[in-house]
Design a protein around this motif. Structure first.
Motif, mmCIF file in Angstrom:
data_model
loop_
_atom_site.group_PDB
_atom_site.id
_atom_site.type_symbol
_atom_site.label_atom_id
_atom_site.label_comp_id
_atom_site.label_asym_id
_atom_site.label_seq_id
_atom_site.Cartn_x
_atom_site.Cartn_y
_atom_site.Cartn_z
ATOM 1 N N SER A 32 79.974 11.952 68.578
ATOM 2 C CA SER A 32 79.624 11.492 67.231
ATOM 3 C C SER A 32 80.874 11.105 66.448
ATOM 4 O O SER A 32 80.876 10.102 65.711
ATOM 5 C CB SER A 32 78.857 12.598 66.508
ATOM 6 N N HIS A 33 81.936 11.903 66.613
ATOM 7 C CA HIS A 33 83.190 11.614 65.895
ATOM 8 C C HIS A 33 83.775 10.267 66.324
ATOM 9 O O HIS A 33 84.214 9.467 65.475
ATOM 10 C CB HIS A 33 84.194 12.735 66.164
ATOM 11 N N GLU A 34 83.773 10.010 67.642
ATOM 12 C CA GLU A 34 84.321 8.742 68.141
ATOM 13 C C GLU A 34 83.500 7.552 67.634
ATOM 14 O O GLU A 34 84.050 6.519 67.240
ATOM 15 C CB GLU A 34 84.341 8.750 69.673
ATOM 16 N N ILE A 35 82.180 7.689 67.626
ATOM 17 C CA ILE A 35 81.306 6.606 67.153
ATOM 18 C C ILE A 35 81.511 6.375 65.659
ATOM 19 O O ILE A 35 81.578 5.211 65.204
ATOM 20 C CB ILE A 35 79.834 6.950 67.452
ATOM 21 N N GLU A 36 81.631 7.452 64.881
ATOM 22 C CA GLU A 36 81.852 7.309 63.436
ATOM 23 C C GLU A 36 83.174 6.612 63.142
ATOM 24 O O GLU A 36 83.261 5.767 62.229
ATOM 25 C CB GLU A 36 81.811 8.688 62.773
ATOM 26 N N GLN A 37 84.218 6.931 63.909
ATOM 27 C CA GLN A 37 85.515 6.274 63.712
ATOM 28 C C GLN A 37 85.411 4.772 64.000
ATOM 29 O O GLN A 37 85.995 3.937 63.279
ATOM 30 C CB GLN A 37 86.567 6.914 64.631
ATOM 31 N N ASP A 53 88.667 -7.683 65.251
ATOM 32 C CA ASP A 53 88.022 -7.968 66.530
ATOM 33 C C ASP A 53 87.073 -6.813 66.875
ATOM 34 O O ASP A 53 87.491 -5.765 67.392
ATOM 35 C CB ASP A 53 89.068 -8.136 67.623
ATOM 36 N N GLN A 54 85.790 -6.982 66.534
ATOM 37 C CA GLN A 54 84.805 -5.906 66.765
ATOM 38 C C GLN A 54 84.633 -5.632 68.244
ATOM 39 O O GLN A 54 84.381 -4.492 68.652
ATOM 40 C CB GLN A 54 83.459 -6.291 66.128
ATOM 41 N N LYS A 55 84.790 -6.673 69.055
ATOM 42 C CA LYS A 55 84.630 -6.478 70.494
ATOM 43 C C LYS A 55 85.677 -5.510 71.039
ATOM 44 O O LYS A 55 85.371 -4.652 71.872
ATOM 45 C CB LYS A 55 84.710 -7.829 71.195
ATOM 46 N N SER A 56 86.913 -5.675 70.527
ATOM 47 C CA SER A 56 87.993 -4.789 70.997
ATOM 48 C C SER A 56 87.746 -3.351 70.545
ATOM 49 O O SER A 56 88.069 -2.396 71.262
ATOM 50 C CB SER A 56 89.352 -5.283 70.492
ATOM 51 N N ILE A 57 87.151 -3.197 69.329
ATOM 52 C CA ILE A 57 86.846 -1.852 68.829
ATOM 53 C C ILE A 57 85.788 -1.184 69.714
ATOM 54 O O ILE A 57 85.916 -0.014 70.090
ATOM 55 C CB ILE A 57 86.351 -1.912 67.375
ATOM 56 N N LEU A 58 84.766 -1.936 70.070
ATOM 57 C CA LEU A 58 83.701 -1.391 70.912
ATOM 58 C C LEU A 58 84.201 -1.103 72.323
ATOM 59 O O LEU A 58 83.794 -0.113 72.954
ATOM 60 C CB LEU A 58 82.516 -2.370 70.969
ATOM 61 N N THR A 59 85.132 -1.998 72.793
ATOM 62 C CA THR A 59 85.716 -1.752 74.127
ATOM 63 C C THR A 59 86.534 -0.465 74.111
ATOM 64 O O THR A 59 86.493 0.334 75.050
ATOM 65 C CB THR A 59 86.597 -2.942 74.531
ATOM 66 N N GLU A 60 87.306 -0.290 73.031
ATOM 67 C CA GLU A 60 88.107 0.929 72.896
ATOM 68 C C GLU A 60 87.205 2.170 72.847
ATOM 69 O O GLU A 60 87.497 3.194 73.475
ATOM 70 C CB GLU A 60 88.945 0.860 71.613
ATOM 71 N N LYS A 64 87.087 5.390 75.443
ATOM 72 C CA LYS A 64 87.203 6.785 74.970
ATOM 73 C C LYS A 64 86.027 7.635 75.466
ATOM 74 O O LYS A 64 86.202 8.786 75.864
ATOM 75 C CB LYS A 64 87.271 6.824 73.444
ATOM 76 N N LEU A 65 84.818 7.047 75.409
ATOM 77 C CA LEU A 65 83.636 7.797 75.862
ATOM 78 C C LEU A 65 83.689 8.044 77.364
ATOM 79 O O LEU A 65 83.278 9.099 77.847
ATOM 80 C CB LEU A 65 82.354 7.032 75.499
ATOM 81 N N ILE A 66 84.230 7.027 78.112
ATOM 82 C CA ILE A 66 84.372 7.224 79.562
ATOM 83 C C ILE A 66 85.365 8.342 79.838
ATOM 84 O O ILE A 66 85.158 9.176 80.726
ATOM 85 C CB ILE A 66 84.807 5.906 80.232
ATOM 86 N N ALA A 67 86.466 8.364 79.072
ATOM 87 C CA ALA A 67 87.482 9.414 79.263
ATOM 88 C C ALA A 67 86.929 10.786 78.878
ATOM 89 O O ALA A 67 87.257 11.800 79.505
ATOM 90 C CB ALA A 67 88.719 9.092 78.424
ATOM 91 N N THR A 68 86.090 10.806 77.846
ATOM 92 C CA THR A 68 85.504 12.084 77.414
ATOM 93 C C THR A 68 84.524 12.614 78.451
ATOM 94 O O THR A 68 84.417 13.837 78.634
ATOM 95 C CB THR A 68 84.778 11.898 76.063
ATOM 96 N N ALA A 69 83.825 11.740 79.110
ATOM 97 C CA ALA A 69 82.838 12.100 80.144
ATOM 98 C C ALA A 69 81.854 13.156 79.639
ATOM 99 O O ALA A 69 81.790 14.268 80.160
ATOM 100 C CB ALA A 69 83.553 12.604 81.402
ATOM 101 N N PRO A 70 81.086 12.810 78.597
ATOM 102 C CA PRO A 70 80.167 13.802 78.034
ATOM 103 C C PRO A 70 79.113 14.301 79.021
ATOM 104 O O PRO A 70 78.784 15.482 79.052
ATOM 105 C CB PRO A 70 79.520 13.055 76.860
ATOM 106 N N LEU A 71 78.578 13.372 79.854
ATOM 107 C CA LEU A 71 77.551 13.803 80.804
ATOM 108 C C LEU A 71 78.101 14.805 81.814
ATOM 109 O O LEU A 71 77.433 15.781 82.175
ATOM 110 C CB LEU A 71 76.983 12.579 81.538
ATOM 111 N N LYS A 72 79.322 14.577 82.255
ATOM 112 C CA LYS A 72 79.928 15.487 83.223
ATOM 113 C C LYS A 72 80.142 16.870 82.609
ATOM 114 O O LYS A 72 79.924 17.900 83.260
ATOM 115 C CB LYS A 72 81.256 14.899 83.705
ATOM 116 N N GLN A 73 80.576 16.876 81.336
ATOM 117 C CA GLN A 73 80.765 18.165 80.659
ATOM 118 C C GLN A 73 79.436 18.908 80.504
ATOM 119 O O GLN A 73 79.361 20.118 80.719
ATOM 120 C CB GLN A 73 81.398 17.946 79.285
ATOM 121 N N LEU A 74 78.399 18.165 80.132
ATOM 122 C CA LEU A 74 77.090 18.800 79.946
ATOM 123 C C LEU A 74 76.511 19.286 81.269
ATOM 124 O O LEU A 74 75.883 20.343 81.330
ATOM 125 C CB LEU A 74 76.124 17.804 79.293
#
Length: 384
Positions: A32-37, A53-60, A64-74
């Motif tokens: 949620s924090h990453e999405i809000e930023q 460049d909104q595309k670059s923001i969404l790519t970034e 970040k979400l891939i690096a966080t790997a939320p599904l793997k943590q859960l």
């Protein structure tokens, strides 16, 4: 398997569940924090000369979400929870076998059962729940018991905060019958109130209370009266008083228990909830019954057809409410039809055993436990 084993397994599942919940909460907050930023960066696009460049923001954000790997943590925390949770049913099956095998059809009086359950709720202070059961089951005759138990509940609640006034009011109203029952509850209530006055250190208040409320007990309870009056001398140093046991905190608990017992005796009810006693006795006797069922099933015999169990079901002394007699010859429990009989030698047998030994009461017989001879007419029935 001991109950503690099942409890330990349940505690492990509960611990893993808490850890899984905590981890899930942490991962959700992180995502949620990453999405809000990312949203803040996109919404801050105010300069048309230098568009963001909104595309670059969404790519970034994606990286970040891939690096966080939320599904793997859960998955990690959930996997541990599922592993412990999958083992729990098997442990519960071993700890709590199928009790339906020990069930036997009995013609219950459902009116009595409903009243027993409602009475249990009332004893626990759950009056709304008891009322709901009584209304839905249509048991209006339980209303009288409800009023008594409500009064008892209010008295006990007051006693817990060291307020004896409701108890004294009830005792005063029913003093004559309580005296017939051998209760000296009124004295003990005044005694406990007197002790509280002594603890507050007011000698004048203690003397006034003794004159007003304790003097009338002097002739019938001189020993207790003398103990209490002597304590007045020790105000300010009660710990050195020779009767310091009167000031122990447990005295309030004992008095509350005695009040509860006398009240239940007064209204013709048992001290313990009949429902609690029945369930506790059933739990204690259940292992023996289950073992009996398994043995008889192996022999292809139906235990429900038995009029009497072939093995004793041992229960603790707390479940023995009246005397019983088991004939040492026939092993039958005494009953109105087969009462215990006292022989001239003071040994005791059941009536049916004496009839068999005396060949239908027609001849004398020898006591199975001593050389003495007796006949059926010489034996006397015992009442227990």
């Amino acid at each position: 398997m001991e109950l503690s084993t099942a409890k330990d397994a349940f505690d492990r599942v509960a611990k893993k569940q808490k850890l899984s919940f905590s981890k899930s909460h942490e991962v959700i907050n992180q995502v949620s924090h990453e999405i809000e930023q990312a949203l803040v960066k996109i919404q801050s696009d105010e300069d048309p000369m230098f568009p963001i460049d909104q595309k670059s923001i969404l790519t970034e954000l994606k990286h970040k979400l891939i690096a966080t790997a939320p599904l793997k943590q859960l998955e990690g925390s959930q996997k541990e929870l599922n592993f412990n949770l999958s083992k729990l049913p098997k442990l519960l099956e071993k700890s709590f076998p199928d009790t339906s095998m020990a069930y036997r059809n009995v013609d219950f009086d459902f009116h009595i059962v409903n009243q027993i359950i409602a009475s249990h709720f009332y004893r626990q202070g759950l009056f709304d729940l008891g009322d709901c059961l009584i209304n839905e089951a249509g048991e209006p005759e339980a209303a009288a018991l409800r009023s008594h138990l409500l009064e008892l509940h209010q008295i006990l609640e007051a006693m817990r905060i060291k307020n004896i006034e409701p108890a004294l009011k009830w005792v005063s109203t029913n003093s004559e019958k309580l005296m017939q029952n051998g209760s000296n509850l009124e004295l003990k209530l005044h005694q406990q109130q007197f002790v509280e006055i002594l603890k507050r250190g007011s000698r004048a208040d203690a003397l006034n209370y003794a004159k007003t409320h304790l003097a009338s007990f002097a002739s019938s309870h001189m020993k207790e009266f003398q103990k209490l009056t002597v304590c007045i001398i020790w105000i300010g140093r009660l710990e050195k008083c020779p009767h310091s046991e009167l000031f122990a905190p447990i005295c309030w608990e004992k008095l509350t228990e005695e009040l509860n017992r006398d009240f239940c005796n007064f209204i013709g009810q048992s001290l313990q909830s009949p429902l609690s006693v029945a369930i506790a006795a059933g739990i204690e006797g259940l292992p023996t019954l289950l073992k009996l069922v398994n043995v008889m099933a192996a022999k292809k015999q139906e235990w429900q057809a038995l009029k009497q169990l072939p093995v004793p079901v041992e229960l603790g002394k707390e479940f023995q409410f009246h005397s019983i007699f088991v004939c040492p010859v026939s092993r039958d429990q005494g009953s109105d039809e087969n009462p215990p009989m006292l022989l001239p030698c003071f040994h005791v047998l059941c009536k049916q055993s004496i009839i068999k030994l005396s060949k239908g009461s027609s001849r004398s017989f020898k006591c199975p436990y001593c050389p003495a001879e007796a006949s059926a007419v010489m034996c006397r029935q015992l009442y227990i």
